[in-house]
Design a protein around this motif. Structure first.
Motif, short mmCIF file in Angstrom:
data_model
loop_
_atom_site.label_atom_id
_atom_site.label_comp_id
_atom_site.label_asym_id
_atom_site.label_seq_id
_atom_site.Cartn_x
_atom_site.Cartn_y
_atom_site.Cartn_z
N MET A 1 5.82 -9.05 -8.23
CA MET A 1 4.94 -7.93 -7.86
C MET A 1 3.62 -8.09 -8.60
O MET A 1 3.58 -8.38 -9.79
CB MET A 1 5.60 -6.60 -8.20
N LEU A 2 2.51 -7.88 -7.86
CA LEU A 2 1.19 -8.08 -8.45
C LEU A 2 0.63 -6.83 -9.12
O LEU A 2 -0.26 -6.93 -9.96
CB LEU A 2 0.20 -8.55 -7.37
N ASP A 3 1.13 -5.67 -8.73
CA ASP A 3 0.62 -4.43 -9.31
C ASP A 3 1.68 -3.34 -9.17
O ASP A 3 2.03 -2.96 -8.06
CB ASP A 3 -0.66 -3.99 -8.59
N PRO A 4 2.21 -2.81 -10.29
CA PRO A 4 3.26 -1.79 -10.20
C PRO A 4 2.75 -0.45 -9.69
O PRO A 4 3.55 0.46 -9.44
CB PRO A 4 3.75 -1.67 -11.64
N PHE A 5 1.43 -0.32 -9.53
CA PHE A 5 0.86 0.91 -9.00
C PHE A 5 0.21 0.68 -7.63
O PHE A 5 -0.48 1.56 -7.12
CB PHE A 5 -0.18 1.48 -9.98
N GLY A 6 0.41 -0.49 -7.06
CA GLY A 6 -0.16 -0.81 -5.76
C GLY A 6 0.65 -0.22 -4.61
O GLY A 6 1.69 0.42 -4.82
#
Length: 405
Positions: A1-6
């Motif tokens: 995952m590149l961004d846990p808030f994406g």
């Protein structure tokens, strides 16, 4: 995952787990404490293990949110700094390897070839400098664009560093990553703030994980801790109080007196002075102090003075309200308490901002530090944290830099 808030992370939390509360309830069954700790323990060596960088989306989300749940017990402290620093590095490295930042929590778009005039590209990307190696050419290339308004919400540098055209800011990959890091920090603190409000409902797993984080954080920040204060019991810093508390301290009219003094001020001052980061909400004053002198000499006089500034003065008009103050401090309805009486009633926790707005809207006058804050005590903790971090880093402007984005 590149961004846990994406967007993808939000979809997983919502559709696969049914929401954040459900996610936190199942994590202890799927993620061992040692497994969660692996996301931060590598920081001692400085080298991120490949197995962490290559975690699948679901496992990545579970271990990340395990750490966030643990931070509900200490929203502003060295534990948070440890988790934020280590995970920002993990996700930054993944973004570098992926070679793209689209699809994260910031609204970056790729730049097409004809959007920027050739003359401007020639100057900015130094396209005619044949001596530049390929790596340097790639570093100078403008790869992303973002609406200027969105940039200003996050950018912490000078606008002279950024190429702006027709309402968009154009960024190199390094500038895009820098902007993403600012977004990550902001989203991270917002998430921890929200979880702080539900910590009493979290399984014991998260408290044990928090204790393990504390061990690693104290070792990692060993030198810094000598310069940086912590959110332990310490003299009150009135200059760092939230606006609602400052208004209450100045005295309020008759309709607000009981709420402002007895409910808000009594709870805020007592927790801020004695136990600013309580591990649970059923803590008693006798769990934090060995005698009542701090309460009697430092907290109660401030409450009485604020009451006397009210119109009309609260304790002249309602002398029995002193007993109510002790009741809200957890000593029962008395005006001559002993330490052993602590626990005869509930030591009331400061009301959330939403309750203050609902019950006493005149007290709610947000300033720039109130953004993403849900409770007056977390406001105070955050101001202490930012100031101490600035002192530890020798940067007196740390707080201003944190907020100017």
């Amino acid at each position: 995952m590149l961004d846990p808030f994406g967007d993808e992370a939000k979809r997983l939390v919502r559709e696969e787990f049914g929401g954040i509360n459900e996610l936190l309830s199942i994590i202890p069954s799927y993620v061992g404490i040692d497994q969660a700790i692996e996301r931060v323990s590598w920081i001692k060596s400085g080298e991120i293990p490949e197995e962490i960088l290559k975690l699948g989306d679901v496992q990545d989300l579970l271990t990340f949110y395990a750490l966030l749940g643990a931070l509900a017990f200490s929203p502003y402290g060295i534990e948070m700094e440890l988790v934020k620093e280590s995970n920002a590095r993990i996700y930054s490295e993944r973004l570098r390897r992926a070679g793209r930042i689209e699809g994260t929590s910031i609204a970056l778009e790729s730049v097409s070839g004809n959007e920027i005039p050739i003359r401007d590209r020639t100057i900015l990307e130094r396209t005619h400098h044949q001596e530049l190696p390929p790596g340097e050419r790639e570093r100078l290339r403008l790869k992303y664009k973002i609406p200027l308004g969105k940039l200003l919400e996050l950018w912490d540098g000078s606008l002279k560093e950024v190429y702006i055209r027709k309402g968009y800011a154009y960024l190199t990959e390094e500038q895009g990553l820098r902007l993403w890091e600012r977004s990550f920090e902001r989203n991270f603190e917002r998430a921890v703030n929200l979880l702080y409000e539900v910590r009493d409902e979290l399984p014991e797993y998260y408290l044990r994980l928090y204790e393990r984080l504390g061990e690693i954080a104290r070792e990692h920040f060993k030198e810094r801790l000598e310069r940086m204060g912590s959110a332990e019991a310490q003299p009150l810093r009135f200059d760092l109080f939230p606006p609602c508390v400052k208004i209450a301290l100045g005295g309020v009219p008759a309709g607000l007196r009981n709420y402002a003094i007895t409910v808000l001020l009594t709870s805020f001052l007592s927790y801020a002075r004695l136990c600013p980061n309580p591990p649970r909400r059923d803590v008693r004053i006798r769990d934090c102090v060995s005698d009542l002198s701090i309460v009697e000499k430092e907290i109660l006089p401030v409450i009485i003075e604020a009451g006397n500034r009210c119109s009309p003065p609260l304790f002249e008009d309602q002398p029995h309200e002193v007993k109510n103050i002790w009741y809200h401090l957890g000593f029962g309805l008395t005006d001559k308490p002993t330490l052993e009486d602590s626990g005869n009633s509930t030591w009331y926790f400061p009301p959330n901002c939403s309750k203050i707005r609902a019950n006493a809207p005149q007290l709610c006058r947000p300033d720039r530090h109130c953004r993403n804050i849900k409770n007056p005590l977390t406001y105070y903790l955050r101001r202490l944290y930012l100031e101490n971090r600035g002192k530890a880093g020798g940067d007196e402007s740390a707080e201003g830099g944190e907020e100017n984005g």
